[in-house]
Write a protein that holds these residues in place. Structure first.
Motif, PDB file in Angstrom:
ATOM      1  N   ALA A  75       0.833  -1.211   0.000  1.00  0.00           N
ATOM      2  CA  ALA A  75       0.000   0.000   0.000  1.00  0.00           C
ATOM      3  C   ALA A  75       0.861   1.252   0.000  1.00  0.00           C
ATOM      4  CB  ALA A  75      -0.937  -0.008   1.205  1.00  0.00           C
ATOM      5  N   ALA A  76       1.900   1.280   0.850  1.00  0.00           N
ATOM      6  CA  ALA A  76       2.792   2.442   0.899  1.00  0.00           C
ATOM      7  C   ALA A  76       3.531   2.609  -0.422  1.00  0.00           C
ATOM      8  CB  ALA A  76       3.787   2.289   2.046  1.00  0.00           C
ATOM      9  N   ASN A  77       3.958   1.502  -1.013  1.00  0.00           N
ATOM     10  CA  ASN A  77       4.708   1.582  -2.269  1.00  0.00           C
ATOM     11  C   ASN A  77       3.833   2.070  -3.418  1.00  0.00           C
ATOM     12  OD1 ASN A  77       6.993   0.638  -0.982  1.00  0.00           O
ATOM     13  ND2 ASN A  77       6.585  -1.497  -1.477  1.00  0.00           N
ATOM     14  N   MET A  78       2.572   1.670  -3.446  1.00  0.00           N
ATOM     15  CA  MET A  78       1.686   2.151  -4.503  1.00  0.00           C
ATOM     16  C   MET A  78       1.407   3.648  -4.346  1.00  0.00           C
ATOM     17  SD  MET A  78       1.202  -0.222  -6.639  1.00  0.00           S
ATOM     18  CE  MET A  78       2.892  -0.661  -6.282  1.00  0.00           C
ATOM     19  N   LEU A  79       1.267   4.090  -3.098  1.00  0.00           N
ATOM     20  CA  LEU A  79       1.121   5.528  -2.873  1.00  0.00           C
ATOM     21  C   LEU A  79       2.370   6.268  -3.330  1.00  0.00           C
ATOM     22  CD1 LEU A  79      -0.568   5.693   0.658  1.00  0.00           C
ATOM     23  CD2 LEU A  79      -1.615   6.192  -1.554  1.00  0.00           C
ATOM     24  N   ALA A  80       3.536   5.655  -3.097  1.00  0.00           N
ATOM     25  CA  ALA A  80       4.786   6.274  -3.556  1.00  0.00           C
ATOM     26  C   ALA A  80       4.810   6.369  -5.076  1.00  0.00           C
ATOM     27  CB  ALA A  80       5.977   5.466  -3.053  1.00  0.00           C
ATOM     28  N   GLY A  81       4.286   5.354  -5.756  1.00  0.00           N
ATOM     29  CA  GLY A  81       4.227   5.414  -7.221  1.00  0.00           C
ATOM     30  C   GLY A  81       3.353   6.555  -7.709  1.00  0.00           C
ATOM     31  N   VAL A  82       2.196   6.747  -7.069  1.00  0.00           N
ATOM     32  CA  VAL A  82       1.323   7.865  -7.445  1.00  0.00           C
ATOM     33  C   VAL A  82       2.014   9.196  -7.162  1.00  0.00           C
ATOM     34  CG1 VAL A  82      -0.908   8.966  -7.036  1.00  0.00           C
ATOM     35  CG2 VAL A  82      -0.729   6.472  -7.016  1.00  0.00           C
ATOM     36  N   LEU A  83       2.756   9.263  -6.062  1.00  0.00           N
ATOM     37  CA  LEU A  83       3.477  10.490  -5.723  1.00  0.00           C
ATOM     38  C   LEU A  83       4.538  10.812  -6.768  1.00  0.00           C
ATOM     39  CD1 LEU A  83       4.015  12.771  -3.725  1.00  0.00           C
ATOM     40  CD2 LEU A  83       5.464  11.217  -2.422  1.00  0.00           C
ATOM     41  N   VAL A  84       5.257   9.795  -7.234  1.00  0.00           N
ATOM     42  CA  VAL A  84       6.265  10.017  -8.280  1.00  0.00           C
ATOM     43  C   VAL A  84       5.613  10.500  -9.563  1.00  0.00           C
ATOM     44  CG1 VAL A  84       7.942   8.854  -9.759  1.00  0.00           C
ATOM     45  CG2 VAL A  84       7.935   8.391  -7.317  1.00  0.00           C
ATOM     46  N   LEU A  85       4.491   9.903  -9.934  1.00  0.00           N
ATOM     47  CA  LEU A  85       3.780  10.356 -11.138  1.00  0.00           C
ATOM     48  C   LEU A  85       3.317  11.797 -10.984  1.00  0.00           C
ATOM     49  CD1 LEU A  85       1.632   7.202 -12.049  1.00  0.00           C
ATOM     50  CD2 LEU A  85       3.699   8.026 -13.183  1.00  0.00           C
ATOM     51  N   SER A  86       2.897  12.176  -9.780  1.00  0.00           N
ATOM     52  CA  SER A  86       2.501  13.567  -9.535  1.00  0.00           C
ATOM     53  C   SER A  86       3.674  14.516  -9.723  1.00  0.00           C
ATOM     54  CB  SER A  86       1.930  13.711  -8.120  1.00  0.00           C
ATOM     55  OG  SER A  86       0.808  12.871  -7.928  1.00  0.00           O
ATOM     56  N   CYS A  87       4.850  14.103  -9.242  1.00  0.00           N
ATOM     57  CA  CYS A  87       6.050  14.938  -9.411  1.00  0.00           C
ATOM     58  C   CYS A  87       6.390  15.110 -10.892  1.00  0.00           C
ATOM     59  CB  CYS A  87       7.230  14.310  -8.675  1.00  0.00           C
ATOM     60  SG  CYS A  87       7.082  14.338  -6.876  1.00  0.00           S
ATOM     61  N   PHE A  88       6.369  14.020 -11.637  1.00  0.00           N
ATOM     62  CA  PHE A  88       6.684  14.114 -13.061  1.00  0.00           C
ATOM     63  C   PHE A  88       5.618  14.899 -13.817  1.00  0.00           C
ATOM     64  CE2 PHE A  88       9.369   9.985 -12.890  1.00  0.00           C
ATOM     65  CZ  PHE A  88      10.430  10.716 -12.398  1.00  0.00           C
ATOM     66  N   GLY A  89       4.354  14.782 -13.378  1.00  0.00           N
ATOM     67  CA  GLY A  89       3.306  15.591 -13.994  1.00  0.00           C
ATOM     68  C   GLY A  89       3.531  17.074 -13.757  1.00  0.00           C
ATOM     69  N   LEU A  90       3.995  17.418 -12.564  1.00  0.00           N
ATOM     70  CA  LEU A  90       4.298  18.819 -12.252  1.00  0.00           C
ATOM     71  C   LEU A  90       5.454  19.327 -13.110  1.00  0.00           C
ATOM     72  CD1 LEU A  90       3.258  20.982 -10.273  1.00  0.00           C
ATOM     73  CD2 LEU A  90       5.078  20.292  -8.712  1.00  0.00           C
ATOM     74  N   ILE A  91       6.460  18.490 -13.317  1.00  0.00           N
ATOM     75  CA  ILE A  91       7.596  18.877 -14.163  1.00  0.00           C
ATOM     76  C   ILE A  91       7.133  19.100 -15.602  1.00  0.00           C
ATOM     77  CG2 ILE A  91       9.777  18.066 -15.128  1.00  0.00           C
ATOM     78  CD1 ILE A  91      10.229  16.603 -12.473  1.00  0.00           C
ATOM     79  N   ALA A  92       6.273  18.198 -16.101  1.00  0.00           N
ATOM     80  CA  ALA A  92       5.760  18.352 -17.473  1.00  0.00           C
ATOM     81  C   ALA A  92       4.937  19.632 -17.610  1.00  0.00           C
ATOM     82  CB  ALA A  92       4.922  17.129 -17.850  1.00  0.00           C
ATOM     83  N   LEU A  93       4.132  19.950 -16.598  1.00  0.00           N
ATOM     84  CA  LEU A  93       3.334  21.177 -16.649  1.00  0.00           C
ATOM     85  C   LEU A  93       4.235  22.404 -16.675  1.00  0.00           C
ATOM     86  CD1 LEU A  93       0.557  22.564 -16.490  1.00  0.00           C
ATOM     87  CD2 LEU A  93       0.729  22.419 -13.989  1.00  0.00           C
ATOM     88  N   GLU A  94       5.287  22.399 -15.861  1.00  0.00           N
ATOM     89  CA  GLU A  94       6.231  23.523 -15.867  1.00  0.00           C
ATOM     90  C   GLU A  94       6.894  23.671 -17.220  1.00  0.00           C
ATOM     91  OE1 GLU A  94      10.123  25.492 -15.559  1.00  0.00           O
ATOM     92  OE2 GLU A  94       9.777  23.356 -15.905  1.00  0.00           O
ATOM     93  N   SER A 116      20.454  14.229 -12.087  1.00  0.00           N
ATOM     94  CA  SER A 116      19.673  15.409 -11.712  1.00  0.00           C
ATOM     95  C   SER A 116      18.218  15.102 -11.398  1.00  0.00           C
ATOM     96  CB  SER A 116      19.740  16.455 -12.835  1.00  0.00           C
ATOM     97  OG  SER A 116      21.076  16.846 -13.066  1.00  0.00           O
ATOM     98  N   TYR A 117      17.654  14.042 -11.986  1.00  0.00           N
ATOM     99  CA  TYR A 117      16.226  13.805 -11.802  1.00  0.00           C
ATOM    100  C   TYR A 117      15.884  13.497 -10.342  1.00  0.00           C
ATOM    101  CZ  TYR A 117      15.784   8.818 -10.784  1.00  0.00           C
ATOM    102  OH  TYR A 117      15.796   7.598 -10.159  1.00  0.00           O
ATOM    103  N   LEU A 118      16.890  13.085  -9.567  1.00  0.00           N
ATOM    104  CA  LEU A 118      16.639  12.776  -8.159  1.00  0.00           C
ATOM    105  C   LEU A 118      16.116  13.986  -7.398  1.00  0.00           C
ATOM    106  CD1 LEU A 118      19.842  10.659  -7.482  1.00  0.00           C
ATOM    107  CD2 LEU A 118      17.499   9.812  -7.369  1.00  0.00           C
ATOM    108  N   GLY A 119      16.442  15.182  -7.876  1.00  0.00           N
ATOM    109  CA  GLY A 119      15.933  16.376  -7.230  1.00  0.00           C
ATOM    110  C   GLY A 119      14.424  16.499  -7.310  1.00  0.00           C
ATOM    111  N   ALA A 120      13.806  15.760  -8.242  1.00  0.00           N
ATOM    112  CA  ALA A 120      12.349  15.793  -8.376  1.00  0.00           C
ATOM    113  C   ALA A 120      11.664  14.700  -7.569  1.00  0.00           C
ATOM    114  CB  ALA A 120      11.953  15.650  -9.852  1.00  0.00           C
ATOM    115  N   LEU A 121      12.434  13.814  -6.932  1.00  0.00           N
ATOM    116  CA  LEU A 121      11.843  12.717  -6.170  1.00  0.00           C
ATOM    117  C   LEU A 121      11.749  13.083  -4.694  1.00  0.00           C
ATOM    118  CD1 LEU A 121      13.437   9.429  -7.558  1.00  0.00           C
ATOM    119  CD2 LEU A 121      11.242  10.451  -8.121  1.00  0.00           C
ATOM    120  N   PRO A 122      10.612  12.832  -4.063  1.00  0.00           N
ATOM    121  CA  PRO A 122      10.510  13.053  -2.622  1.00  0.00           C
ATOM    122  C   PRO A 122      11.446  12.115  -1.863  1.00  0.00           C
ATOM    123  CG  PRO A 122       8.337  12.830  -3.632  1.00  0.00           C
ATOM    124  CD  PRO A 122       9.337  12.428  -4.669  1.00  0.00           C
TER     125      PRO A 122
END
Length: 526
Positions: free
Chosen positions: A235-254, A367-373
């Motif tokens: 459960a925690a790992n799946m939430l982490a996957g959604v969180l990573v997708l949210s981060c990449f979505g934010l980068i794409a929007l920027e 550098s992409y690690l800077g986008a990961l929580p």
């Protein structure tokens, strides 16, 4: 024939040096490639967990009302925090850089100083002052106060770079000052606003302590609660996957909002310094804005900490764990800074001395690690150590490795800037005198790049000294850092005993904050 030989001969002695440089580049590529593989570990962890869990189970874990609630909270937090932060950052930057406001340089420092106050210390100050201060409004207010400097710094720097001739032309065509700002100045700030907003948005996604203390649920708080309460890995790992997708979505929007427009000045000559705009009767009302921000972001923590320190007396400084926590924090900060700088060095050298497609690819892996929580990196290391390398679970080595991954982008930026200021001819001269490429790097390049190296290590050390999430999940039992002890005491509502830990974290962060502000102004001749 003689002339031909005399021209060809000088190139012969250079062949061994070229071989050495090629060998050095290949060695650095191998080292940087190894680091890149380690840096891809969190992404590999997300993919591996999704495959191992099974798509049906993964879908059921993700497609839950709880995940939808966290998504709504995240979206509301971003939408309610970024617009006021952008408006406030632009207003403060214009007032301190373009107006005749008294004490502009000091006010500029006050706008950056909240960087020295960890975000969870900001929430501690407000919650202890207003015990019922919870929910979305509290999250938005404290987030703006804690993270506004990430927007202010790039916007202020961009305003200093602007060519005032464009504004003069617009004014000569009959545009009023407000229209000049909206039509000429503001569009030129788009890159700085987008970049700063991305930094703030990523911090909002990654922050744990701030939102846990004011009881506002985000993906990061849910992941750590899930992990610590029931050790529900899938459960925690799946939430982490959604969180990573949210981060990449934010980068794409920027990236989409940033666009591809050019903002450089064309033509001969150099831009003149922009004149300071006279505020006239608005000087005192305008002065209220930076002072109000300083009172809320610095005054409230100072007031709260002073209250608890005075209420507890001198005994609060005699806690047995305080000195041990400070020593352990300094030890982790030094180890993390040294390890991260050493790991980032091959990539920094390659990006300056041997740019190319392979170098750019490896650099992006760093550098992409800077986008990961940090919580995602910590979960990846927890899973890997438990399933593959159990002896490394909850060891100092694993904690330091987590710091390396989390702060690798910070070290890379500082090292790259330092190496770029050292002429490559000095390395070649050392090689011509018989030094190996490694010895030339250690004896010539690094000493001359010392300011950049020191700044990079200081940035990493500051991050380690106030890091909370990875330390909570990975540190060995009995580990006492300033951040973890502060968190343990505030979780027990013992705000008085927690105050000295907050003060020490702020004191450790203040020198680096001052250095960042000074470098930002010095680099632009301010």
């Amino acid at each position: 024939m003689t002339v031909s030989l005399s021209i060809a001969m000088p190139a012969l002695p250079d062949l061994p040096l070229r071989r050495q440089r090629n060998l050095a580049s290949r060695a650095m590529l191998l080292l940087a490639g190894g680091v890149s593989l380690c840096a891809l570990l969190p992404l590999g962890f997300i993919a591996w967990i999704a495959i191992e869990t099974g798509w049906q189970t993964a879908f059921s874990l993700i497609w839950r009302p709880r995940v939808g609630e966290l998504l709504v909270n995240t979206l509301l937090l971003e939408l309610c925090t970024l617009p006021p932060a952008i408006l406030l950052a632009v207003a403060l930057a214009w007032l301190t850089e373009r107006s005749d406001m008294p004490g502009a340089k000091f006010l500029s420092w006050l706008a950056v100083a909240p960087l020295a106050v960890p975000a969870f210390v900001q929430s501690y100050a407000w919650v202890s002052l207003l015990p019922r201060f919870h929910g979305l409004p509290a999250a938005v207010l404290v987030s703006v106060l804690a993270y506004l400097p990430f927007l202010y710094l790039p916007v202020a720097a961009q305003i200093r770079r602007l060519d005032p001739e464009l504004e003069h032309v617009a004014a000569s065509l009959g545009q009023t000052p407000p229209r000049v700002f909206l039509r000429v100045v503001l569009p030129q700030l788009r890159l700085a606003i987008c970049g700063g907003s991305l930094l703030v948005g990523l911090h909002l996604l990654a922050e744990y302590g701030l939102y846990a203390m004011i009881r506002f649920d985000t993906f990061t708080t849910a992941i750590i609660d899930q992990f610590q309460s029931s050790y529900n890995g899938p459960a925690a790992n799946m939430l982490a996957g959604v969180l990573v997708l949210s981060c990449f979505g934010l980068i794409a929007l920027e990236w989409l909002l940033r666009g591809s427009a050019r903002y450089a000045r064309l033509g001969s000559g150099a831009p003149r310094p922009a004149p300071r705009q006279r505020l006239g009767n608005w000087r005192l009302p305008a002065l209220a804005l930076p002072l109000a921000f300083a009172v809320l972001s610095l005054g409230v923590p100072a007031l709260t900490l002073t209250h608890w320190l005075l209420a507890s007396g001198d005994d609060v400084w005699r806690q047995g764990a305080l000195a041990a926590s400070l020593a352990e924090t300094l030890g982790y900060a030094a180890a993390g800074a040294l390890a991260t700088a050493a790991v980032a060095l091959p990539m920094a050298w390659l990006s300056v001395r041997a740019p190319g497609r392979a170098t750019r690819f490896l650099e992006s892996c760093h550098s992409y690690l800077g986008a990961l929580p940090g919580v995602v990196i910590a979960l990846a290391l927890v899973t890997v150590t438990v399933r593959v390398a159990l002896p490394l679970y909850q060891t100092v080595a694993t904690v330091v490795f987590a710091y390396v991954l989390m702060f690798l982008p910070r070290a890379l930026v500082g090292l790259r800037a330092g190496i770029a200021q050292v002429p490559v001819e000095l390395e070649r001269a050392a090689a011509a005198l018989g030094r190996s490429p490694a010895r030339a790097l250690l004896a010539v390049t690094l000493p001359l790049a010392a300011p950049g190296v020191a700044a990079a290590m200081a940035l990493v050390a500051m991050g380690v000294a106030t890091e909370l999430t990875a330390t909570l999940l990975l540190a060995p039992n009995g580990t006492r850092t300033l951040a973890t002890e502060f968190w343990a005491l505030t979780s027990e509502l013992d705000y008085a005993k927690a105050a000295p830990y907050a003060v020490l974290m702020i004191l450790l962060s203040l020198p680096m904050t001052a250095l960042l502000h000074a470098q930002a102004r010095r680099s632009l001749g301010a």
